[in-house]
Scaffold this motif. Structure first.
Motif, PDB file in Angstrom:
ATOM      1  N   MET A  63      74.044  82.005  49.104  1.00 41.80           N
ATOM      2  CA  MET A  63      72.718  82.187  49.900  1.00 41.80           C
ATOM      3  C   MET A  63      72.808  81.435  51.302  1.00 41.80           C
ATOM      4  O   MET A  63      72.369  81.923  52.064  1.00 41.80           O
ATOM      5  CB  MET A  63      71.726  81.255  49.007  1.00 41.80           C
TER       6      MET A  63
ATOM      7  N   GLU B 248      84.242  86.906  50.601  1.00 41.72           N
ATOM      8  CA  GLU B 248      83.572  86.492  49.401  1.00 41.72           C
ATOM      9  C   GLU B 248      84.094  86.794  48.449  1.00 41.72           C
ATOM     10  O   GLU B 248      84.722  88.108  48.203  1.00 41.72           O
ATOM     11  CB  GLU B 248      82.117  86.979  49.563  1.00 41.72           C
TER      12      GLU B 248
ATOM     13  N   GLY C 195      80.620  76.781  48.521  1.00 43.04           N
ATOM     14  CA  GLY C 195      80.133  76.042  47.710  1.00 43.04           C
ATOM     15  C   GLY C 195      80.940  74.652  47.307  1.00 43.04           C
ATOM     16  O   GLY C 195      81.862  74.361  48.096  1.00 43.04           O
TER      17      GLY C 195
HETATM   18  C1  LIG Z   1      70.623  73.229  37.767  1.00 42.84           C
HETATM   19  C2  LIG Z   1      70.214  73.377  39.239  1.00 42.84           C
HETATM   20  C3  LIG Z   1      69.003  73.581  39.791  1.00 42.84           C
HETATM   21  C4  LIG Z   1      68.967  73.948  41.154  1.00 42.84           C
HETATM   22  N1  LIG Z   1      67.822  73.832  41.700  1.00 42.84           N
HETATM   23  C5  LIG Z   1      67.585  73.808  43.102  1.00 42.84           C
HETATM   24  C6  LIG Z   1      66.209  74.132  43.732  1.00 42.84           C
HETATM   25  O1  LIG Z   1      65.112  74.018  43.202  1.00 42.84           O
HETATM   26  N2  LIG Z   1      66.055  74.014  44.931  1.00 42.84           N
HETATM   27  C7  LIG Z   1      67.148  73.949  45.716  1.00 42.84           C
HETATM   28  O2  LIG Z   1      67.113  73.872  47.013  1.00 42.84           O
HETATM   29  N3  LIG Z   1      68.477  73.801  45.372  1.00 42.84           N
HETATM   30  C8  LIG Z   1      68.536  73.906  44.105  1.00 42.84           C
HETATM   31  N4  LIG Z   1      69.779  73.793  43.404  1.00 42.84           N
HETATM   32  C9  LIG Z   1      71.112  73.713  44.393  1.00 42.84           C
HETATM   33  C10 LIG Z   1      71.406  75.134  44.724  1.00 42.84           C
HETATM   34  O3  LIG Z   1      71.584  75.843  43.635  1.00 42.84           O
HETATM   35  C11 LIG Z   1      72.677  74.938  45.575  1.00 42.84           C
HETATM   36  O4  LIG Z   1      72.497  74.056  46.723  1.00 42.84           O
HETATM   37  C12 LIG Z   1      73.120  76.366  46.356  1.00 42.84           C
HETATM   38  O5  LIG Z   1      73.179  77.373  45.206  1.00 42.84           O
HETATM   39  C13 LIG Z   1      74.118  76.492  47.260  1.00 42.84           C
HETATM   40  O6  LIG Z   1      74.288  77.372  47.939  1.00 42.84           O
HETATM   41  P1  LIG Z   1      75.817  77.749  48.665  1.00 42.84           P
HETATM   42  O7  LIG Z   1      75.599  79.173  49.325  1.00 42.84           O
HETATM   43  O8  LIG Z   1      76.056  76.516  49.541  1.00 42.84           O
HETATM   44  O9  LIG Z   1      77.035  77.820  47.589  1.00 42.84           O
HETATM   45  P2  LIG Z   1      77.159  78.769  46.513  1.00 42.84           P
HETATM   46  O10 LIG Z   1      75.997  79.267  45.664  1.00 42.84           O
HETATM   47  O11 LIG Z   1      78.060  78.049  45.468  1.00 42.84           O
HETATM   48  O12 LIG Z   1      78.000  80.002  47.221  1.00 42.84           O
HETATM   49  C14 LIG Z   1      79.387  79.878  47.364  1.00 42.84           C
HETATM   50  C15 LIG Z   1      79.908  81.263  47.538  1.00 42.84           C
HETATM   51  O13 LIG Z   1      81.277  81.070  47.892  1.00 42.84           O
HETATM   52  C16 LIG Z   1      81.933  82.010  47.246  1.00 42.84           C
HETATM   53  N5  LIG Z   1      83.440  81.474  47.222  1.00 42.84           N
HETATM   54  C17 LIG Z   1      83.937  80.271  46.674  1.00 42.84           C
HETATM   55  N6  LIG Z   1      85.231  79.984  46.835  1.00 42.84           N
HETATM   56  C18 LIG Z   1      85.596  81.261  47.728  1.00 42.84           C
HETATM   57  C19 LIG Z   1      86.701  81.521  48.205  1.00 42.84           C
HETATM   58  N7  LIG Z   1      88.043  80.661  48.206  1.00 42.84           N
HETATM   59  N8  LIG Z   1      86.955  82.704  49.150  1.00 42.84           N
HETATM   60  C20 LIG Z   1      85.659  83.359  49.219  1.00 42.84           C
HETATM   61  N9  LIG Z   1      84.479  82.982  48.491  1.00 42.84           N
HETATM   62  C21 LIG Z   1      84.457  81.994  47.787  1.00 42.84           C
HETATM   63  C22 LIG Z   1      81.441  82.104  45.799  1.00 42.84           C
HETATM   64  O14 LIG Z   1      81.754  82.963  45.185  1.00 42.84           O
HETATM   65  C23 LIG Z   1      80.190  81.984  46.189  1.00 42.84           C
HETATM   66  O15 LIG Z   1      79.121  83.180  46.436  1.00 42.84           O
HETATM   67  C24 LIG Z   1      69.963  73.609  42.096  1.00 42.84           C
HETATM   68  C25 LIG Z   1      71.542  73.420  41.609  1.00 42.84           C
HETATM   69  C26 LIG Z   1      71.492  73.214  40.201  1.00 42.84           C
HETATM   70  C27 LIG Z   1      72.799  73.170  39.429  1.00 42.84           C
END
Ligand SMILES: Cc1cc2nc3c(=O)[nH]c(=O)nc-3n(C[C@H](O)[C@H](O)[C@H](O)COP(=O)(O)OP(=O)(O)OC[C@H]3O[C@@H](n4cnc5c(N)ncnc54)[C@H](O)[C@@H]3O)c2cc1C
Length: 419
Positions: A20, A44, A175
């Motif tokens: 996201m 990705e 992530g």
């Molecule tokens: C139980 C729970 C409930 C939650 N509820 C909420 C809520 O209500 N509101 C809120 O704001 N937040 C909430 N969160 C937090 C939220 O889900 C995360 O903060 C959010 O999903 C993080 O998004 P991101 O894109 O930073 O990371 P991620 O969603 O982890 O995306 C990282 C991406 O990087 C890719 N990737 C990883 N390593 C590599 C690599 N070496 N090479 C290429 N690609 C790679 C992965 O495949 C993934 O698609 C919650 C979390 C949990 C655990």
């Protein structure tokens, strides 16, 4: 998305991670007045397959008003809003050990909703569907970053299948277990919360009325986040139940009937009996925060830079604000003729985001510990605090405005302003 041929291997910006937050960075870069001319790629690791017919996604997020405004500025909101989502108008928080309670309402805030409960895959699918229409954006997907090497003023990225490309700026949006962060030796402070989040979707006897509910117990908070089904019915909630390891194992091991009984009781039957529950998943909860958000030619955003307890539903909201602030600073830097990845530009991003993220991380730690304490005086004080918050209008307004993302240095795109 099928893997791309290596047509152009020299990029201005490579975003590692198309979740996201990474997808929102790409969308914002491709729309900002100066950065839209940059050569941009995303690496990705997963190929996404969204199946909306398969019931509710167990992963949902409470999306703040500021995040919604960011999605509106990116023109992604209309697509998100075509899917099922719940605009929640109220929020009830109460202490299991006493009488302290606070109720927030959208009308008190002068808003139509306090926020939206949205399945994560809806937000991601909507962002990706927009990005797929951008011919200038290069995708390496599914492909994983494996190595990073500094060569003069740029980075050489090596992917799992051996492909290489170069970038002046690498954005780590990969992530909680960020490879970019590890490869750049960026240190972080890591503290397990001693909790695991059990997540599932439940059907309840009574309608939720578009109110989010959270009961704080000494063992951890239990949240019922309201969902609307395809017919607009108010009988489903997404559950986030934070428990210590042993209690989480116990809850995960219950059969469906016993689980429904346990969760009905834990929620004090706030929506009557829990009638059914879908498959349960669990996630370990750890607080993480990097010491530095940037290095020359590198910036971290979202969970790569910080992870927090989900009790206030802020994780991805902080990530979206990182994305909006980073792109605002990059856009300003390009306008001034500074090289992409210039450290002074990246430092401005770090200065803007480190403080608010630290404050939110510390507040969540404080809440978690406050409600875990079982000394009589702490319990008395927190019940008083909740009741006072409920009664003192300005205090209540202040808390909610923070949670909605409306306080402090809100990036322009999160205020609905195109840059
Ligand atoms: C139980 C729970 C409930 C939650 N509820 C909420 C809520 O209500 N509101 C809120 O704001 N937040 C909430 N969160 C937090 C939220 O889900 C995360 O903060 C959010 O999903 C993080 O998004 P991101 O894109 O930073 O990371 P991620 O969603 O982890 O995306 C990282 C991406 O990087 C890719 N990737 C990883 N390593 C590599 C690599 N070496 N090479 C290429 N690609 C790679 C992965 O495949 C993934 O698609 C919650 C979390 C949990 C655990």
């Amino acid at each position: 998305m099928s893997e791309s041929k290596l047509i152009e291997s020299d990029y201005d910006v490579v975003i590692v991670g198309g979740g996201m937050v990474g997808a929102s960075v790409a969308s914002a870069l491709l729309q900002a007045s100066e950065t839209r001319q940059l050569r941009i790629a995303i690496v990705e690791g997963q190929s996404f397959d969204f199946n909306f017919a398969a019931g509710f996604d167990p992963r949902v997020s409470a999306i703040s008003l500021a995040s919604r405004q960011f999605m509106e500025t990116l023109s992604v909101w209309p697509e998100i809003a075509q899917h099922r989502l719940c605009a929640y108008q109220g929020m009830s928080v109460w202490d299991a050990d006493g009488t302290g309670a606070v109720d927030f309402s959208a009308s008190d805030m002068g808003q139509a909703a306090l926020g939206h409960i949205i399945e994560n895959r809806v937000v991601l699918a909507s962002l990706l569907s927009q990005l797929k229409q951008q011919p200038s954006l290069q995708w390496y997907c599914p492909n994983k970053l494996e190595a990073l090497e500094r060569l003069d003023d740029r980075w050489v990225l090596t992917m799992a299948n051996g492909l290489e490309c170069t970038a002046k700026l690498v954005i780590g949006a990969d992530g909680a277990h960020s490879v970019v962060r590890n490869l750049c030796d960026i240190e972080q402070t890591e503290m397990p919360y001693g909790h695991r989040a059990v997540v599932t979707t439940i059907k309840t006897e009574q309608a939720h009325g578009c109110v989010a509910r959270q009961r704080f117990m000494s063992t951890g908070p239990l949240a019922f986040l309201p969902l609307l089904d395809d017919a607009g019915g108010e009988g489903y909630c997404s559950v986030v139940w934070s428990l210590d390891e042993d209690a989480a194992d116990q809850v995960l091991g219950l059969d469906d009937d016993d689980f429904c009984q346990a969760i009905s009781k834990a929620s004090e039957f706030c929506l009557g009996e829990v009638v059914s529950a879908s498959r349960r998943f669990s996630f370990p909860l750890t607080q993480r925060h990097v010491n530095q958000y940037v290095r020359p030619g590198v910036a971290l955003v979202g969970d790569a830079a910080h992870t927090i307890h989900p009790l206030a539903g802020q994780g991805v909201n902080l990530g979206f604000m990182d994305a909006a602030a980073l792109v605002e600073e990059l856009n300003r830097g390009v306008r001034r003729g500074l090289p992409v990845g210039d450290l002074s530009v990246l430092r401005r991003y770090e200065r803007r985001r480190k403080g608010p993220n630290t404050l939110m991380i510390q507040s969540m730690r404080g809440f978690k510990e406050l409600f875990a304490a079982d000394s009589l005086s702490v319990r008395w004080a927190r019940n008083m605090g909740l009741s006072m918050t409920d009664q003192v209008g300005p205090l209540k307004h202040h808390f909610m405005a923070h949670a909605m993302g409306l306080k402090g240095d809100v990036p322009r795109m999160a205020r609905g302003i195109k840059i």
